[in-house]
Write a protein that holds these residues in place. Structure first.
Motif, PDB file in Angstrom:
ATOM      1  N   ARG A  48       0.856  -1.189   0.000  1.00  0.00           N
ATOM      2  CA  ARG A  48       0.000   0.000   0.000  1.00  0.00           C
ATOM      3  C   ARG A  48       0.890   1.235   0.000  1.00  0.00           C
ATOM      4  N   LEU A  50       1.615   5.067   0.951  1.00  0.00           N
ATOM      5  CA  LEU A  50       1.221   6.048   1.959  1.00  0.00           C
ATOM      6  C   LEU A  50       2.076   7.299   1.802  1.00  0.00           C
ATOM      7  N   THR A  51       1.540   8.431   2.246  1.00  0.00           N
ATOM      8  CA  THR A  51       2.236   9.713   2.149  1.00  0.00           C
ATOM      9  C   THR A  51       2.511  10.245   3.546  1.00  0.00           C
ATOM     10  N   GLU A  67      -0.931  10.627   5.757  1.00  0.00           N
ATOM     11  CA  GLU A  67      -2.159  11.298   5.327  1.00  0.00           C
ATOM     12  C   GLU A  67      -3.342  10.335   5.265  1.00  0.00           C
ATOM     13  N   GLU A  68      -3.077   9.090   4.924  1.00  0.00           N
ATOM     14  CA  GLU A  68      -4.142   8.109   4.724  1.00  0.00           C
ATOM     15  C   GLU A  68      -4.560   7.380   6.006  1.00  0.00           C
TER      16      GLU A  68
END
Length: 171
Positions: A48, A50-51, A67-68
């Motif tokens: 996955r 992610l940021t 962020e997610e």
């Protein structure tokens, strides 16, 4: 794309989705800067993107918010996940005695007399220091990654040279 592990998510921290990360990179400021994208490899093997929304040091770990990931419940699902980065984006090392973990994996392990004993599987980061995990005749052998035992690392030549104390490589 070749990837390298830059961290491992240890646990959720707090109620807003922050995560405690065991860092596995020499440049956490670059790898965990706001806006940077990382790939997570979950325990089930799925990946996955992610940021990074925020990162700060805390008790020997990095606390990271993505962020997610907005809640502790979502953060808990990431426990144990590896954080990966593309090796092509790593800055070159300027010190001849510095190596990225991925550069050592797969190198031939030989004794000072040239006898091949196995190959490097990976670098294990432990609280006591780094260890080379070797495959020696199908057995896992952990060798302290210190100059006294590993006097030569020759990435270009595809080998590490070992000078182990008696019994270290024995079954």
């Amino acid at each position: 794309m070749n990837v390298v592990v830059i961290g491992r998510i240890a646990k959720a921290h707090g109620i807003r989705g922050e995560l405690a990360v065991d860092v596995r990179t020499d440049s956490p400021g670059e790898r965990f800067k706001i806006g940077a994208a990382v790939t997570t490899k979950l325990r089930d093997g799925s990946k996955r993107e992610l940021t990074i929304a925020a990162a700060r040091e805390h008790s020997g770990r990095l606390l990271v918010r993505f962020e997610e990931v907005l809640t502790r419940d979502v953060a808990e699902t990431l426990r144990g996940a590896l954080l990966l980065a593309d090796t092509d984006t790593l800055p070159p090392t300027s010190d001849p005695d510095e190596f990225y973990d991925h550069e050592l994996a797969g190198l031939r392990a030989e004794l000072v007399d040239g006898t091949v004993v196995g190959k490097v599987v990976e670098i294990v980061h432990s609280p006591a220091g780094e260890l080379l995990e070797l495959d020696v005749d199908g057995r896992e052998v952990l060798v302290p990654f210190v100059y006294a035992i590993v006097p030569t690392v020759d990435v270009a030549g595809g080998r590490v040279v070992l000078d182990p104390p008696e019994g270290l490589l024995d079954a």
